[in-house]
Write a protein that holds these residues in place. Structure first.
Motif, mmCIF file in Angstrom:
data_model
loop_
_atom_site.group_PDB
_atom_site.id
_atom_site.type_symbol
_atom_site.label_atom_id
_atom_site.label_comp_id
_atom_site.label_asym_id
_atom_site.label_seq_id
_atom_site.Cartn_x
_atom_site.Cartn_y
_atom_site.Cartn_z
ATOM 1 N N UNK A 1 136.811 81.589 22.875
ATOM 2 C CA UNK A 1 137.565 81.196 24.065
ATOM 3 C C UNK A 1 136.987 79.929 24.686
ATOM 4 N N UNK A 2 135.659 79.825 24.726
ATOM 5 C CA UNK A 2 135.021 78.620 25.282
ATOM 6 C C UNK A 2 135.365 77.387 24.457
ATOM 7 N N UNK A 3 135.395 77.520 23.132
ATOM 8 C CA UNK A 3 135.743 76.382 22.269
ATOM 9 C C UNK A 3 137.189 75.956 22.495
ATOM 10 N N UNK A 4 138.070 76.905 22.681
ATOM 11 C CA UNK A 4 139.478 76.588 22.945
ATOM 12 C C UNK A 4 139.612 75.787 24.237
ATOM 13 N N UNK A 5 138.922 76.236 25.275
ATOM 14 C CA UNK A 5 138.969 75.526 26.554
ATOM 15 C C UNK A 5 138.394 74.117 26.428
ATOM 16 N N UNK A 6 137.321 73.957 25.649
ATOM 17 C CA UNK A 6 136.725 72.627 25.464
ATOM 18 C C UNK A 6 137.689 71.700 24.736
ATOM 19 N N UNK A 7 138.376 72.210 23.720
ATOM 20 C CA UNK A 7 139.318 71.381 22.963
ATOM 21 C C UNK A 7 140.452 70.907 23.877
ATOM 22 N N UNK A 8 140.940 71.770 24.721
ATOM 23 C CA UNK A 8 141.999 71.394 25.662
ATOM 24 C C UNK A 8 141.529 70.243 26.549
ATOM 25 N N UNK A 9 140.313 70.347 27.066
ATOM 26 C CA UNK A 9 139.764 69.285 27.916
ATOM 27 C C UNK A 9 139.584 67.985 27.142
ATOM 28 N N UNK A 10 139.203 68.097 25.867
ATOM 29 C CA UNK A 10 139.020 66.903 25.034
ATOM 30 C C UNK A 10 140.341 66.160 24.825
ATOM 31 N N UNK A 11 141.415 66.873 24.623
ATOM 32 C CA UNK A 11 142.717 66.217 24.498
ATOM 33 C C UNK A 11 143.005 65.380 25.744
ATOM 34 N N UNK A 12 142.759 65.953 26.912
ATOM 35 C CA UNK A 12 143.005 65.231 28.153
ATOM 36 C C UNK A 12 142.120 64.015 28.299
ATOM 37 N N UNK A 13 140.830 64.172 27.978
ATOM 38 C CA UNK A 13 139.890 63.060 28.087
ATOM 39 C C UNK A 13 140.276 61.918 27.147
ATOM 40 N N UNK A 14 140.630 62.241 25.922
ATOM 41 C CA UNK A 14 141.016 61.208 24.961
ATOM 42 C C UNK A 14 142.261 60.464 25.432
ATOM 43 N N UNK A 15 143.221 61.191 25.979
ATOM 44 C CA UNK A 15 144.442 60.556 26.476
ATOM 45 C C UNK A 15 144.137 59.600 27.625
ATOM 46 N N UNK A 16 143.225 60.004 28.512
ATOM 47 C CA UNK A 16 142.868 59.137 29.644
ATOM 48 C C UNK A 16 142.215 57.845 29.168
ATOM 49 N N UNK A 17 141.390 57.923 28.116
ATOM 50 C CA UNK A 17 140.766 56.725 27.554
ATOM 51 C C UNK A 17 141.823 55.821 26.927
ATOM 52 N N UNK A 18 142.801 56.418 26.253
ATOM 53 C CA UNK A 18 143.891 55.639 25.658
ATOM 54 C C UNK A 18 144.644 54.860 26.740
ATOM 55 N N UNK A 19 144.898 55.503 27.862
ATOM 56 C CA UNK A 19 145.578 54.823 28.960
ATOM 57 C C UNK A 19 144.740 53.665 29.469
ATOM 58 N N UNK A 20 143.441 53.883 29.635
ATOM 59 C CA UNK A 20 142.554 52.841 30.124
ATOM 60 C C UNK A 20 142.487 51.659 29.164
ATOM 61 N N UNK A 21 142.618 51.938 27.863
ATOM 62 C CA UNK A 21 142.554 50.887 26.849
ATOM 63 C C UNK A 21 143.833 50.061 26.772
ATOM 64 N N UNK A 22 144.901 50.510 27.417
ATOM 65 C CA UNK A 22 146.137 49.739 27.411
ATOM 66 C C UNK A 22 147.199 50.224 26.455
ATOM 67 N N UNK A 23 146.973 51.386 25.821
ATOM 68 C CA UNK A 23 148.029 51.951 24.980
ATOM 69 C C UNK A 23 149.189 52.377 25.871
#
Length: 419
Positions: free
Chosen positions: A148-170
């Motif tokens: 369950x902890x790994x599932x929650x971490x993966x969900x947060x990672x998707x969000x973090x990666x998306x935020x970086x993509x936005x910052x990069x100008x995608x």
């Protein structure tokens, strides 16, 4: 008697997405595996060159290939991973290669789950510890069940990666929820045999993808496009069905998703490579698109923007499909690997001189695997990224042998670099 005016080329019309952003036309380059990152999983200037070549063709939307959210969970050697801002300068160049030419570029974010070859990762996780079919067990190990902890971490990672993509100008991101990767595994009753809050019913199996979308939306805001690639079905006994896909689409549409790309299959049942399309009825073949019939069913019950990828060959068939209202965006993948300039012709109402053909090695067991054609097309992308042109007539067997050798070396180098 006067001649009727020619019908408009709908491919050239812009599309307004639910969040207010606009695609300059209805042509999209669907995701293909580039594996043009380093063995430390960083982006390279080859990606900048590849996407600049596509963007100058006039295409409206470019979807990147697999970008992973965790260096511990790779799908292939050479995957780009976005988990922090260490590569932000080069990510900005990659984004600008498209946006600087007027195209939108969305990063396809992915986690492979169990669908990663042996030896690449220290271990592979999945919703449940379900092995691959017997003839593929030599390439793919049985995964362990995610906590369950790994599932929650993966969900947060998707969000973090998306935020970086936005910052990069995608321009946006696309969640990869198809083709047998982790999100698709959670949706599938074959792969997801959990009995906790993440499985046990179709509604609980949908909880993971909805949580991933919600976390991405929380981190990027309402004005940043978020789409998803979703299977119409897995075409696998006991797998994700059309009925479950329809229910998932409705849930995502209600949640506010901006674009849903319809595809199908997994590595074990590779509809996405065309292997299963040989048995399609004649009417489907004539309309070219593999998943158009399912798109029509979706359109009958929701107005969420739809993209259909797979099978399209001619400008006439693309326009007919758009005119029917069943879809909003035409997705092209393999054609753009052998003719990166095809959008320019299609936007003029003309067909590409190239034709996608079945790629085979002559070895039945190899040809039945979804990864075989991926190897061949990846080689063509590499040639474009190096400033050259693809080789549409290249031998399938040679491409397979070359790619297997490169993948083996890449797996070794990746593991050594992370040791």
């Amino acid at each position: 008697m006067t001649a009727s005016a020619p019908e408009a080329n709908l491919l050239s019309q812009p599309l307004h997405l639910p969040n207010g952003s606009i695609l300059r036309n209805r042509l999209a380059k669907a995701a293909m595996s580039e594996v043009l990152g380093t063995y430390e999983n960083r982006p390279t200037l080859k990606l900048v060159e590849l996407y600049r070549r596509w963007s100058v063709s006039g295409i409206g939307l470019l979807l990147t290939g697999n970008v992973m959210i965790d260096r511990r969970a790779l799908g292939e050697p050479g995957n780009v991973v976005i988990e922090d801002e260490s590569d932000l300068p080069l990510l900005k160049q990659w984004a600008n290669a498209a946006t600087g030419q007027g195209a939108a570029i969305w990063v396809q974010l992915n986690h492979p789950g169990k669908q990663s070859t042996k030896g690449l990762n220290k271990s592979n996780l999945a919703p449940s510890a379900v092995p691959f079919r017997e003839d593929m067990a030599a390439l793919f190990e049985t995964p362990r069940e995610a906590t369950t902890d790994e599932i929650e971490e993966i969900i947060q990672r998707f969000g973090r990666s998306a935020a970086i993509c936005k910052k990069a100008g995608f321009s946006g991101v696309q969640i990869h929820g198809a083709h047998g990767y982790l999100i698709n595994q959670f949706l599938s009753p074959h792969h997801n045999r959990r009995t906790d809050e993440w499985g046990g019913s179709a509604q609980k199996r949908r909880r993971f993808v909805l949580a991933v979308y919600a976390e991405i939306r929380r981190q990027v805001g309402a004005d940043f496009p978020v789409g998803i690639k979703l299977n119409s079905a897995d075409f696998q006994r006991g797998g994700f069905t059309e009925e479950e896909s329809m229910a998932t689409i409705h849930a995502l549409a209600e949640a506010g998703i901006d674009l849903i790309e319809i595809s199908g299959g997994t590595y074990e049942a590779p509809a996405m490579s065309g292997t299963l399309q040989e048995t399609k009825k004649a009417s489907t073949v004539a309309r070219e698109a593999y998943f158009l019939e399912f798109a029509e069913k979706v359109r009958a019950s929701t107005q969420v923007p739809l993209m259909v990828t797979g099978g399209f060959r001619s400008a006439a068939a693309m326009n007919t499909a758009l005119r029917s209202g069943a879809l909003d965006v035409v997705g092209l993948a393999r054609l753009l690997a052998i003719d990166p300039d095809a959008p320019a012709a299609l936007l003029r109402g003309q067909d590409s001189p190239q034709r996608v053909r079945p790629i085979t090695t002559g070895i039945k067991q190899v040809d039945q695997m979804g990864v075989m054609e991926i190897f061949w097309y990846t080689l063509q992308l590499k040639r474009i990224a190096n400033g050259g042109d693809p080789r549409p007539d290249e031998s399938g067997l040679w491409a397979f042998v070359k790619s297997v050798m490169k993948s083996g070396w890449g797996t070794f180098r990746t593991r050594r670099l992370r040791a």
